[in-house]
Design a protein around this motif. Sequence first.
Motif, PDB file in Angstrom:
ATOM      1  N   GLN A 170       0.834  -1.200   0.000  1.00  0.00           N
ATOM      2  CA  GLN A 170       0.000   0.000   0.000  1.00  0.00           C
ATOM      3  C   GLN A 170       0.865   1.246   0.000  1.00  0.00           C
ATOM      4  O   GLN A 170       1.773   1.389   0.828  1.00  0.00           O
ATOM      5  N   GLU A 171       0.576   2.152  -0.935  1.00  0.00           N
ATOM      6  CA  GLU A 171       1.296   3.427  -0.967  1.00  0.00           C
ATOM      7  C   GLU A 171       0.850   4.306   0.207  1.00  0.00           C
ATOM      8  O   GLU A 171      -0.302   4.204   0.647  1.00  0.00           O
ATOM      9  N   PRO A 172       1.700   5.167   0.741  1.00  0.00           N
ATOM     10  CA  PRO A 172       3.095   5.440   0.350  1.00  0.00           C
ATOM     11  C   PRO A 172       4.110   4.653   1.151  1.00  0.00           C
ATOM     12  O   PRO A 172       5.296   5.029   1.179  1.00  0.00           O
ATOM     13  N   TRP A 173       3.675   3.567   1.817  1.00  0.00           N
ATOM     14  CA  TRP A 173       4.552   2.851   2.735  1.00  0.00           C
ATOM     15  C   TRP A 173       5.787   2.252   2.061  1.00  0.00           C
ATOM     16  O   TRP A 173       6.868   2.269   2.681  1.00  0.00           O
ATOM     17  N   PRO A 174       5.719   1.688   0.853  1.00  0.00           N
ATOM     18  CA  PRO A 174       6.939   1.111   0.270  1.00  0.00           C
ATOM     19  C   PRO A 174       8.067   2.130   0.094  1.00  0.00           C
ATOM     20  O   PRO A 174       9.223   1.842   0.426  1.00  0.00           O
ATOM     21  N   LEU A 175       7.741   3.315  -0.410  1.00  0.00           N
ATOM     22  CA  LEU A 175       8.775   4.338  -0.585  1.00  0.00           C
ATOM     23  C   LEU A 175       9.297   4.815   0.764  1.00  0.00           C
ATOM     24  O   LEU A 175      10.511   5.011   0.939  1.00  0.00           O
ATOM     25  N   LEU A 176       8.403   4.994   1.733  1.00  0.00           N
ATOM     26  CA  LEU A 176       8.826   5.396   3.073  1.00  0.00           C
ATOM     27  C   LEU A 176       9.715   4.329   3.698  1.00  0.00           C
ATOM     28  O   LEU A 176      10.705   4.651   4.375  1.00  0.00           O
ATOM     29  N   MET A 177       9.400   3.072   3.457  1.00  0.00           N
ATOM     30  CA  MET A 177      10.212   1.978   3.973  1.00  0.00           C
ATOM     31  C   MET A 177      11.627   2.043   3.399  1.00  0.00           C
ATOM     32  O   MET A 177      12.622   1.901   4.125  1.00  0.00           O
ATOM     33  N   LEU A 178      11.743   2.295   2.106  1.00  0.00           N
ATOM     34  CA  LEU A 178      13.065   2.401   1.480  1.00  0.00           C
ATOM     35  C   LEU A 178      13.854   3.580   2.051  1.00  0.00           C
ATOM     36  O   LEU A 178      15.065   3.485   2.269  1.00  0.00           O
ATOM     37  N   SER A 252      16.195  -5.461  -3.888  1.00  0.00           N
ATOM     38  CA  SER A 252      16.032  -6.539  -2.918  1.00  0.00           C
ATOM     39  C   SER A 252      14.736  -6.432  -2.127  1.00  0.00           C
ATOM     40  O   SER A 252      14.231  -7.450  -1.643  1.00  0.00           O
ATOM     41  N   MET A 253      14.160  -5.221  -2.003  1.00  0.00           N
ATOM     42  CA  MET A 253      13.014  -5.050  -1.120  1.00  0.00           C
ATOM     43  C   MET A 253      11.686  -4.899  -1.851  1.00  0.00           C
ATOM     44  O   MET A 253      10.669  -5.461  -1.414  1.00  0.00           O
ATOM     45  N   THR A 254      11.637  -4.158  -2.936  1.00  0.00           N
ATOM     46  CA  THR A 254      10.338  -3.863  -3.564  1.00  0.00           C
ATOM     47  C   THR A 254      10.272  -4.198  -5.049  1.00  0.00           C
ATOM     48  O   THR A 254       9.176  -4.256  -5.608  1.00  0.00           O
ATOM     49  N   PRO A 258       4.914  -1.424  -5.199  1.00  0.00           N
ATOM     50  CA  PRO A 258       3.826  -1.973  -6.028  1.00  0.00           C
ATOM     51  C   PRO A 258       3.392  -0.998  -7.121  1.00  0.00           C
ATOM     52  O   PRO A 258       3.357   0.212  -6.902  1.00  0.00           O
ATOM     53  N   LEU A 259       3.097  -1.544  -8.271  1.00  0.00           N
ATOM     54  CA  LEU A 259       2.623  -0.775  -9.422  1.00  0.00           C
ATOM     55  C   LEU A 259       3.584   0.365  -9.778  1.00  0.00           C
ATOM     56  O   LEU A 259       3.162   1.464 -10.133  1.00  0.00           O
ATOM     57  N   GLY A 260       4.874   0.110  -9.649  1.00  0.00           N
ATOM     58  CA  GLY A 260       5.877   1.098 -10.036  1.00  0.00           C
ATOM     59  C   GLY A 260       6.033   2.260  -9.087  1.00  0.00           C
ATOM     60  O   GLY A 260       6.671   3.258  -9.428  1.00  0.00           O
ATOM     61  N   SER A 261       5.482   2.146  -7.860  1.00  0.00           N
ATOM     62  CA  SER A 261       5.518   3.279  -6.938  1.00  0.00           C
ATOM     63  C   SER A 261       6.903   3.524  -6.358  1.00  0.00           C
ATOM     64  O   SER A 261       7.150   4.589  -5.782  1.00  0.00           O
ATOM     65  N   THR A 262       7.819   2.564  -6.475  1.00  0.00           N
ATOM     66  CA  THR A 262       9.187   2.765  -6.000  1.00  0.00           C
ATOM     67  C   THR A 262      10.202   2.641  -7.141  1.00  0.00           C
ATOM     68  O   THR A 262      11.385   2.401  -6.894  1.00  0.00           O
TER      69      THR A 262
END
Length: 311
Positions: A170-178, A252-254, A258-262
Motif C-alpha cells: 500500500q502506498e506510500p509505505w513502500p517508498l517510506l520503507m526504502l 532486494s526489497m520492492t 507496487p505498481l511502479g511506486s518505487t
Amino acid sequence: MSSQALGRAFVAPERRAARKKKMWRSLGVFALLAGPNLALLLIFTYRPMFMSFYYSLLNWNVGSDAAQFVGAANYVEWFSDPASGQIVITTALYAIGTVVGSMTLGLALALALNRKLVGRGIVRTVTFAPYVLSGIAVGFLWMYIFNPNIGLLATVLGWFGVPSPQWFTQEPWPLLMLIIVTLWKHIGYVALIYLAGLQSVPQDLRDAASLDGAGAWRTLRAIVLPLLGPVTFFLLITLTLSALQSFDLIRSMTNGGPLGSTKTLMYQVYVEGFQIGRGGYGSAVATILFVLLLLVTLIQMKFVERKVHYR
C-alpha cells in the motif's frame, strides 16, 4: 665577444638540455604513476559512457546482432511516456528524503558522539558498520523486520495495539520503507564525516562565544554550522549522487513495486535493459540520468558553494 659572453653561450644550451631532460623525466614518472589509473578510467568509465550514448540512438535489443539507427526516438518516447513523470517524482522524493534525513540525523548523532561519553569508540564503530554492509543483505534483513505479519516491527506495534502498515503493498509505505532503511544505512557515515569536521572547529571560538553569553544553540548556529560548511557541501553532493543512483535496496526489497511506486530512474535502467531487454531504450534512460546527475552537481557547485565558508 668577451670570454664571459662566450661562456654563457656554451652554458645556455647545456642548461636547456638539462631542463628538457628533467621535464621528460617528470613526464615519465607521471605516466608511470598515473597511466594505469587513466587507462582504467578510459576503459571502464568513459568508454562505456560514450558507448551507452551511442546505443541510446539505436533500436537495439540486448543479445541481438541487428540494430537500427533511430536518432532521438528513444528520448522522444521517454519524454512522451506518462509514467516517466511519476518515475522522476519518485526519484526526487527518495533523494530528498534520504539526503535531508541522513544529514540531519547524522549531524545530531555527530554532536552526541563529540561529547566525552563512556564507550564512545564502540558506539562510533557500531553506527558506522551498516554503511559498509552489502545493500542486498541489508534489504533482505529489513524485509523481515518490516514484514506486517511476523516482522519485528509488527510485533513491537502489536504490544501497543497498533496494526502494522502494509509496507510492501500500500502506498506510500513502500517508498517510506526504502527511505527509512537508507537512513539507517547512511547515518553512521554522515555522522563520522561530521564528527571529523566538529573536531576541527577551534575550541577557542566556542569558549569566546560562551564568554559572550551565547548558549549552545546559538553557538551551533552562528559558529559551528558555518565552519562545517565544506563538510556539509561535500556530503550534499555525495549523498545526492548516491541517492539518484540507488539500486540494490530497491531491487532486494520492492522490485520497483507496487505498481511502479518505487521505480526510480536508476531502477528503470535495469528494468528496460536487463529485464525487458530493450538495450537502446535503457541506454537512453541511462543517458538522461547522467545528464540529471551532471546538472544537479553543477547547480549545487554554482549556488550552494557560494554559502560555504572555507577557513
